[in-house]
Design an enzyme around this catalytic site. Structure first.
Site, PDB file in Angstrom:
ATOM      1  N   GLY A 155       0.940  -0.733  -0.105  1.00 39.71           N
ATOM      2  CA  GLY A 155       0.168  -0.366  -0.291  1.00 39.71           C
ATOM      3  C   GLY A 155       0.622   1.276  -0.448  1.00 39.71           C
ATOM      4  O   GLY A 155       0.545   2.750  -0.821  1.00 39.71           O
ATOM      5  N   HIS A 156       1.564   1.753   0.427  1.00 42.07           N
ATOM      6  CA  HIS A 156       2.220   2.719   0.675  1.00 42.07           C
ATOM      7  C   HIS A 156       3.710   2.973   0.201  1.00 42.07           C
ATOM      8  O   HIS A 156       3.763   4.243  -0.479  1.00 42.07           O
ATOM      9  CB  HIS A 156       3.538   2.729   2.381  1.00 42.07           C
ATOM     10  CG  HIS A 156       4.357   2.018   2.594  1.00 42.07           C
ATOM     11  ND1 HIS A 156       6.118   2.996   2.553  1.00 42.07           N
ATOM     12  CD2 HIS A 156       4.788   0.751   2.911  1.00 42.07           C
ATOM     13  CE1 HIS A 156       6.852   1.676   2.400  1.00 42.07           C
ATOM     14  NE2 HIS A 156       6.117   0.401   2.672  1.00 42.07           N
ATOM     15  N   CYS A 161      15.682   0.357   4.042  1.00 41.54           N
ATOM     16  CA  CYS A 161      15.898  -0.509   4.365  1.00 41.54           C
ATOM     17  C   CYS A 161      16.943  -1.196   5.141  1.00 41.54           C
ATOM     18  O   CYS A 161      17.706  -0.854   6.275  1.00 41.54           O
ATOM     19  CB  CYS A 161      15.945  -1.689   3.547  1.00 41.54           C
ATOM     20  SG  CYS A 161      14.235  -1.330   3.683  1.00 41.54           S
TER      21      CYS A 161
HETATM   22  C1  LIG Z   1       9.354  -1.710  -0.140  1.00 42.21           C
HETATM   23  C2  LIG Z   1       9.566  -2.987  -0.377  1.00 42.21           C
HETATM   24  C3  LIG Z   1       8.827  -4.654  -0.189  1.00 42.21           C
HETATM   25  C4  LIG Z   1       8.089  -4.140   1.336  1.00 42.21           C
HETATM   26  O1  LIG Z   1       7.326  -3.932   1.604  1.00 42.21           O
HETATM   27  P1  LIG Z   1       6.373  -3.248   2.959  1.00 42.21           P
HETATM   28  O2  LIG Z   1       4.869  -3.238   2.667  1.00 42.21           O
HETATM   29  O3  LIG Z   1       7.426  -1.931   3.214  1.00 42.21           O
HETATM   30  O4  LIG Z   1       6.814  -4.538   4.000  1.00 42.21           O
HETATM   31  C5  LIG Z   1       8.718  -5.271  -1.223  1.00 42.21           C
HETATM   32  N1  LIG Z   1       9.254  -5.435  -2.183  1.00 42.21           N
HETATM   33  C6  LIG Z   1      10.163  -4.553  -2.781  1.00 42.21           C
HETATM   34  C7  LIG Z   1      10.705  -4.390  -4.579  1.00 42.21           C
HETATM   35  C8  LIG Z   1       9.518  -2.256  -2.122  1.00 42.21           C
HETATM   36  O5  LIG Z   1      10.111  -1.548  -2.997  1.00 42.21           O
END
Ligand SMILES: *Cc1c(COP(=O)(O)O)cnc(C)c1O
Length: 388
Positions: A200-201, A325
């Site tokens: 979602g984010h 991250c």
């Molecule tokens: C941000 C991201 C995730 C993790 O998603 P979250 O909703 O933050 O747990 C996984 N894969 C990729 C490629 C991302 O950019």
């Protein structure tokens, strides 16, 4: 000081439509979607509408959407779910070296549990060769996991070609699509994937929301144990306002995809051109052609990426050294080193990721801020002449 946000691959602001819709749901719909009374049915209706909206973004059936707590859980559910379902004595999994930590660290855990994993290498382009996937397959392979769009480079993977390889071998294909949604059209039937992760984010909904597309008939286990929610795939009382927010964000993303693609590509190209014309000893990391329209990863030889991020932050611009991250970690980006950058050049790289709020004026201001900051950092940096 005005502040401008150029870090949309790390997260996006929640859009006004999503806030309004989610708040309305939070205030009015509190029933448990499993309850048979009126309150439960209201919640169930909202949940199923959100499922249809989320399904529409990737062109799958609503029943093929499993809501999760985010992209990370969707990735974990896909990998652990498929691998644990298999009762073979030997189980093998294929992933690429440039996957998100949500996939790579799930693979590392599976390795500790006795599963064999092959990490397929990618070249300087940051694009996987489907033949390398084919060569990595073994009789014991149960799953291949390849991300649609890389979060650090924006490079797109040839999913349809990879799907031809996995289909031929009768191996499941999972795709982490978190960075593709809202940036390029996504059609899971024509991509040929069996599982597709969403978050979602990254599409202007809140954090802590996601979904996994699970193609009908895919055999997999649950990774959480509880009630019978989400067709036995993901137990736990449904987060209805969250699902509603995801559904709303998915609908908005689908609606303005075409405009976003042209608009963002124009801004990104302007940013890249401006920077490369003004700043010597800088260049784009990864293939420039097969990329999402919003991402640019650039090295500036002789500077420290973290120092540049901080210098730009002081001027009001938010950018990133790559994966959010891994920020703060001393290790250079695993993606940049995987595509062949030296540790030094990987540390000298910055990711710019554009989104809905960015304007041409902001881009022009950013170009000047980058130019000034890089010049200043190179002047005070002792390594400048070693590289530049
Ligand atoms: C941000 C991201 C995730 C993790 O998603 P979250 O909703 O933050 O747990 C996984 N894969 C990729 C490629 C991302 O950019």
């Amino acid at each position: 000081m005005e502040r401008y946000y150029f870090d949309h691959n790390a997260t996006t602001p929640v859009s006004p439509e999503v806030i309004q819709t989610m708040l309305g749901c939070l205030a009015e719909v509190y029933g448990n979607a499993s309850s048979i009374h009126h309150f439960g049915q209201m919640a169930k209706q909202r949940l199923e509408m959100a499922r249809r909206q989320s399904a529409a973004l990737v062109n799958c059936r609503p029943q093929e959407i499993v809501f999760t707590s985010g992209g990370t859980e969707a990735d974990n559910l896909a990998l652990f779910g498929v691998v644990r379902y298999s009762k073979r004595p030997q189980r093998h999994l294929v992933a690429t070296a440039i996957e998100h930590p949500a996939v790579l660290n799930a693979c590392a855990q599976l390795e500790r549990e006795g599963v064999e994993v092959t990490y397929v290498r990618v070249g300087a382009s940051g694009v996987v060769d489907p033949d390398d996937i084919r060569r990595a397959l073994r009789p014991s392979t149960v799953l291949v996991s390849v991300m649609h769009v890389n979060n650090e480079l924006g490079t797109m993977q040839p999913m349809a070609e990879i799907a031809r390889v996995t289909r031929e071998a009768a191996v499941y294909l999972h795709c982490d699509g978190v960075q593709a949604l809202g940036k390029i059209p996504v059609d899971v039937p024509s991509l040929g994937v069996d599982l597709y992760s969403m978050s979602g984010h990254k599409i202007y909904a809140p954090k802590g929301l996601g979904a996994l597309f699970v193609r009908k008939g895919t055999r997999m286990s649950s990774i959480l144990f509880g009630g019978h929610h989400e067709r036995e795939r993901r137990p736990g009382t449904e987060n209805v306002p969250g699902a509603v927010a995801l559904g709303c964000a998915a609908e908005v993303a689908a609606g303005d995809l075409a405009t976003q693609v042209t608009e963002l590509a124009m801004l990104r190209d302007r940013l890249e051109k401006g920077i490369l014309e003004r700043i010597p000893d800088a260049g784009v990391n990864g293939a420039r052609r097969s990329r999402t329209p919003n991402t640019s990863n650039i090295y500036f030889d002789g500077i420290d990426g973290e120092a540049l991020v901080i210098a730009l932050d002081l001027r009001g611009f938010a950018v990133s050294t790559g994966a959010a991250c891994s920020s703060g970690a001393v290790e250079p980006s695993h993606v940049l080193t995987a595509i062949g950058l030296t540790a030094e050049r990987a540390r000298a790289s910055i990711r710019f990721s554009l989104g809905r709020s960015n304007t041409r004026e902001q881009v022009d201001a950013l170009i000047h801020a980058v130019e000034d900051s890089v010049r200043h950092l190179r002047k005070i940096s002792p390594v400048v002449h070693a590289n530049a």
